[in-house]
Design a protein around this motif. Structure first.
Motif, PDB file in Angstrom:
ATOM      1  N   TYR A   1     -20.104  -5.916   7.768  1.00 24.43           N
ATOM      2  CA  TYR A   1     -19.092  -4.925   7.425  1.00 24.43           C
ATOM      3  C   TYR A   1     -17.975  -4.888   8.474  1.00 24.43           C
ATOM      4  N   ILE A   2     -18.309  -5.297   9.697  1.00 23.57           N
ATOM      5  CA  ILE A   2     -17.350  -5.283  10.799  1.00 23.57           C
ATOM      6  C   ILE A   2     -17.388  -6.638  11.494  1.00 23.57           C
ATOM      7  N   ASN A   3     -16.239  -7.066  11.984  1.00 21.08           N
ATOM      8  CA  ASN A   3     -16.132  -8.325  12.715  1.00 21.08           C
ATOM      9  C   ASN A   3     -15.958  -8.035  14.207  1.00 21.08           C
ATOM     10  N   ASN A   4     -16.597  -8.840  15.043  1.00 19.00           N
ATOM     11  CA  ASN A   4     -16.498  -8.673  16.492  1.00 19.00           C
ATOM     12  C   ASN A   4     -15.971  -9.955  17.112  1.00 19.00           C
ATOM     13  N   GLU A   5     -14.776  -9.876  17.666  1.00 17.17           N
ATOM     14  CA  GLU A   5     -14.166 -11.014  18.348  1.00 17.17           C
ATOM     15  C   GLU A   5     -14.003 -10.665  19.819  1.00 17.17           C
ATOM     16  N   GLN A   6     -14.972 -11.127  20.629  1.00 18.19           N
ATOM     17  CA  GLN A   6     -14.935 -10.914  22.077  1.00 18.19           C
ATOM     18  C   GLN A   6     -14.759  -9.436  22.433  1.00 18.19           C
ATOM     19  N   GLY A   7     -15.545  -8.598  21.742  1.00 21.69           N
ATOM     20  CA  GLY A   7     -15.532  -7.174  22.057  1.00 21.69           C
ATOM     21  C   GLY A   7     -14.486  -6.369  21.327  1.00 21.69           C
ATOM     22  N   GLU A   8     -13.630  -7.037  20.553  1.00 21.86           N
ATOM     23  CA  GLU A   8     -12.636  -6.326  19.748  1.00 21.86           C
ATOM     24  C   GLU A   8     -13.123  -6.292  18.302  1.00 21.86           C
ATOM     25  N   TYR A   9     -13.260  -5.080  17.772  1.00 21.77           N
ATOM     26  CA  TYR A   9     -13.839  -4.902  16.447  1.00 21.77           C
ATOM     27  C   TYR A   9     -12.747  -4.718  15.392  1.00 21.77           C
ATOM     28  N   SER A  10     -13.012  -5.276  14.213  1.00 21.31           N
ATOM     29  CA  SER A  10     -12.106  -5.102  13.075  1.00 21.31           C
ATOM     30  C   SER A  10     -12.945  -5.003  11.807  1.00 21.31           C
ATOM     31  N   LEU A  11     -12.404  -4.324  10.807  1.00 16.25           N
ATOM     32  CA  LEU A  11     -13.134  -4.101   9.562  1.00 16.25           C
ATOM     33  C   LEU A  11     -12.982  -5.277   8.614  1.00 16.25           C
ATOM     34  N   ASN A  12     -14.041  -5.554   7.868  1.00 16.39           N
ATOM     35  CA  ASN A  12     -13.997  -6.583   6.827  1.00 16.39           C
ATOM     36  C   ASN A  12     -13.775  -5.987   5.437  1.00 16.39           C
ATOM     37  N   PHE A  13     -13.435  -4.725   5.380  1.00 17.81           N
ATOM     38  CA  PHE A  13     -13.173  -4.058   4.109  1.00 17.81           C
ATOM     39  C   PHE A  13     -12.134  -2.964   4.338  1.00 17.81           C
ATOM     40  N   PRO A  14     -11.502  -2.475   3.272  1.00 22.61           N
ATOM     41  CA  PRO A  14     -10.438  -1.480   3.452  1.00 22.61           C
ATOM     42  C   PRO A  14     -10.971  -0.069   3.660  1.00 22.61           C
ATOM     43  N   VAL A  15     -10.329   0.667   4.551  1.00 21.57           N
ATOM     44  CA  VAL A  15     -10.504   2.112   4.614  1.00 21.57           C
ATOM     45  C   VAL A  15      -9.193   2.721   4.129  1.00 21.57           C
ATOM     46  N   ILE A  16      -9.310   3.606   3.166  1.00 22.98           N
ATOM     47  CA  ILE A  16      -8.143   4.118   2.456  1.00 22.98           C
ATOM     48  C   ILE A  16      -7.960   5.588   2.798  1.00 22.98           C
ATOM     49  N   THR A  17      -6.838   5.910   3.405  1.00 22.41           N
ATOM     50  CA  THR A  17      -6.562   7.285   3.803  1.00 22.41           C
ATOM     51  C   THR A  17      -6.237   8.129   2.580  1.00 22.41           C
ATOM     52  N   VAL A  18      -6.264   9.441   2.767  1.00 21.21           N
ATOM     53  CA  VAL A  18      -5.998  10.343   1.650  1.00 21.21           C
ATOM     54  C   VAL A  18      -4.569  10.172   1.128  1.00 21.21           C
ATOM     55  N   ASP A  19      -3.629   9.837   2.006  1.00 18.04           N
ATOM     56  CA  ASP A  19      -2.241   9.627   1.561  1.00 18.04           C
ATOM     57  C   ASP A  19      -2.143   8.404   0.653  1.00 18.04           C
ATOM     58  N   GLU A  20      -2.795   7.317   1.056  1.00 18.39           N
ATOM     59  CA  GLU A  20      -2.781   6.119   0.216  1.00 18.39           C
ATOM     60  C   GLU A  20      -3.550   6.361  -1.079  1.00 18.39           C
ATOM     61  N   ALA A  21      -4.664   7.073  -0.988  1.00 20.94           N
ATOM     62  CA  ALA A  21      -5.473   7.351  -2.176  1.00 20.94           C
ATOM     63  C   ALA A  21      -4.684   8.151  -3.208  1.00 20.94           C
ATOM     64  N   GLU A  22      -3.856   9.068  -2.750  1.00 25.22           N
ATOM     65  CA  GLU A  22      -3.063   9.887  -3.668  1.00 25.22           C
ATOM     66  C   GLU A  22      -2.064   9.036  -4.444  1.00 25.22           C
ATOM     67  N   VAL A  23      -1.382   8.125  -3.755  1.00 28.42           N
ATOM     68  CA  VAL A  23      -0.409   7.257  -4.425  1.00 28.42           C
ATOM     69  C   VAL A  23      -1.119   6.315  -5.402  1.00 28.42           C
ATOM     70  N   SER A  24      -2.222   5.728  -4.971  1.00 31.81           N
ATOM     71  CA  SER A  24      -2.971   4.805  -5.835  1.00 31.81           C
ATOM     72  C   SER A  24      -3.557   5.537  -7.039  1.00 31.81           C
ATOM     73  N   ARG A  25      -3.968   6.764  -6.835  1.00 29.97           N
ATOM     74  CA  ARG A  25      -4.541   7.551  -7.938  1.00 29.97           C
ATOM     75  C   ARG A  25      -3.516   7.758  -9.048  1.00 29.97           C
ATOM     76  N   GLN A  26      -2.273   7.988  -8.687  1.00 29.29           N
ATOM     77  CA  GLN A  26      -1.243   8.170  -9.712  1.00 29.29           C
ATOM     78  C   GLN A  26      -1.094   6.911 -10.564  1.00 29.29           C
ATOM     79  N   LEU A  27      -1.166   5.747  -9.912  1.00 25.56           N
ATOM     80  CA  LEU A  27      -1.110   4.484 -10.655  1.00 25.56           C
ATOM     81  C   LEU A  27      -2.337   4.344 -11.551  1.00 25.56           C
ATOM     82  N   ALA A  28      -3.497   4.758 -11.061  1.00 19.21           N
ATOM     83  CA  ALA A  28      -4.725   4.685 -11.861  1.00 19.21           C
ATOM     84  C   ALA A  28      -4.628   5.576 -13.096  1.00 19.21           C
ATOM     85  N   LEU A  29      -4.065   6.768 -12.938  1.00 21.72           N
ATOM     86  CA  LEU A  29      -3.923   7.678 -14.078  1.00 21.72           C
ATOM     87  C   LEU A  29      -2.950   7.116 -15.115  1.00 21.72           C
TER      88      LEU A  29
END
Length: 470
Positions: free
Chosen positions: A204-232
């Motif tokens: 779920y997470i990648n580790n490159e020499q102690g620096e971590y990054s996500l292998n999947f999206p985390v979606i904030t409430v602001d982004e979720a609101e805009v995407s939700r309108q498109l979904a509707l």
């Protein structure tokens, strides 16, 4: 005088005997929790056997953790034995979830015949409750304002059962170091490192020499609101189109009945096409997910979300996401396909079902698919025999015409994602968005009287692989 001596003799004899009877057979020493912290714990407890019998003891530790946005319940067991008149230290092992709120623990001790047997209430001889309520760090509050939701069934796994494991994702997304995360949460760096290592092992997470990054999206409430309108908007389009196509659905089904691919008797449950007499199940499972959902999420790749995993400890890194904002920004559908050498199985629910995931059932689930026996009673599905040759002609005719439109929707979703810092729209991102679309589409069809919801909205369909349409 002799009578008085006789009475005194009896009393002297009875008093020490009474003291022996009053002494507890098994004595539990003090349970010390002053150094309690998140994660794995091993607490020493002294237990004394004051009898001349061999004693088998089971310690049950019940943990109820009430976080700000997430609660969890878990039981742990430690077994030991004591020879006659023995006192020894036993280490009770358990795991305290990393939730920001009160955690209630209860230690219950049972005098059992065999530690492999089921424990009975009558075997209880001692219990001790504890109530832990740590102070929530001030800098954590901003991360707890919104509930964080994960894909269906991922909650059942060990990686994300706690609030901190979910909050951690957004901190990693922000580029915070292990030390910075520990400082914000007011915990040891070791706890953060262990949790990050677990997520790295799970891909779920990648580790490159102690620096971590996500292998999947985390979606904030602001982004979720805009995407939700498109979904509707997408759901409005699809629900209108499906409404207009329902006469086509029934005409195609009647044609397949005439060709002998579907029985004319809607009650002939062994017929692989009889499910077409339940348009709600067909539209939900096969049009919205098997046809349109797969086209939107994976294109030509089969949408096997729970491949090589199970519903009790779902591990789906390719379809993973985390979304702020709670239920309003998440669909409620559950969709799964499973295959083996000779057969296949579809499962669909318009709400996310609950499965019984105790240890014994989990061991059995590792050997085969989740069956009707593993559903919580409230979610027991309606079961059908399935021949996709009787389904595919209908859903293809109703669905293929929308592929170009959905490509345009995908392009719009990509622009939204790019605006909020995602350089690509992963399968997980599309899966989250499509669940919103499919959920609202089916709801609108029911609200408009186009479809009638049947049963509890849960369906399971089994077919032979030789029948499966490619």
């Amino acid at each position: 005088m002799n009578l008085i001596k006789f009475i005194l003799t009896i009393l002297i004899t009875i008093v020490p005997f009474s003291n022996v009877i009053a002494q507890p057979e098994i004595v539990v020493g003090e349970i010390e929790l002053s150094k309690t912290k998140w994660g794995e714990m091993s607490i020493p407890i002294e237990i004394s056997n004051n009898t001349d019998n061999l004693k088998f003891i089971t310690i049950k530790i019940e943990i109820n953790s009430h976080g700000a946005t997430l609660s969890s319940n878990k039981n742990f067991h430690t077994n030991t034995y004591l020879i006659p008149f023995e006192s020894k230290i036993t280490y009770a092992k358990f795991n305290i979830p990393a939730n920001f709120g009160q955690t209630d623990l209860k230690f219950t001790f049972y005098d059992v015949v065999d530690t492999l047997d089921e424990i009975l209430p009558s075997q209880k001889f001692f219990e001790q409750p504890f109530f832990l309520k740590p102070r929530i760090p001030e800098k954590i509050y901003s991360y707890l304002n919104e509930k964080i939701t994960l894909p269906p069934m991922v909650d059942n796994g060990s990686e994300f059962r706690s609030e901190f494991s979910r909050v951690l994702l957004f901190m990693v997304q922000e580029g915070k170091t292990t030390k910075e995360i520990a400082e914000i949460a007011k915990v040891d760096v070791e706890i953060v490192s262990k949790l990050l290592s677990l997520l790295v092992q799970s891909n779920y997470i990648n580790n490159e020499q102690g620096e971590y990054s996500l292998n999947f999206p985390v979606i904030t409430v602001d982004e979720a609101e805009v995407s939700r309108q498109l979904a509707l908007e997408t759901a409005d389009y699809l629900s209108s189109a499906i409404k207009n196509d329902m006469p086509l659905y029934f005409n195609l089904r009647d044609s397949l009945v005439e060709e002998g691919l579907i029985s004319a008797d809607s009650n002939e449950f062994i017929d692989g096409g009889v499910i077409t007499y339940n348009p709600y199940a067909v539209i939900g499972t096969f049009l919205l997910w098997y046809e349109l959902g797969q086209n939107f999420i994976t294109r030509d790749i089969p949408l096997i979300i729970y491949d090589n995993t199970n519903f009790c400890k779902a591990h789906i890194p390719y379809y993973m996401y985390a979304v702020q904002g709670g239920d309003v920004f998440n669909g409620s559908h559950f969709y799964s396909i499973n295959f083996n050498n000779s057969s296949y199985q579809f499962q669909f629910g318009d709400s996310i079902p609950v499965f019984k995931c105790d240890d014994e059932r989990y061991k059995r689930m590792r050997l085969r698919w989740a069956t009707n026996n593993f559903y919580d009673k409230k979610f027991n599905p309606e079961i059908f025999t399935l021949d996709t040759n009787a389904i595919v002609p209908i859903v293809n005719a109703m669905g293929e015409k929308h592929h170009i439109y959905l490509t345009e929707v995908y392009n719009k979703l990509f622009k939204i994602a790019d605006k909020f810092g995602h350089y690509k729209v992963t399968f997980g991102h599309r899966y989250w968005f499509w669940n919103l679309v499919a959920t609202r589409t089916l709801e609108k069809l029911v609200e408009g009287g186009v479809l009638k919801r049947t049963g509890n909205g849960q369906f399971k369909m089994d077919g032979q692989k030789s029948q499966r349409a490619q």
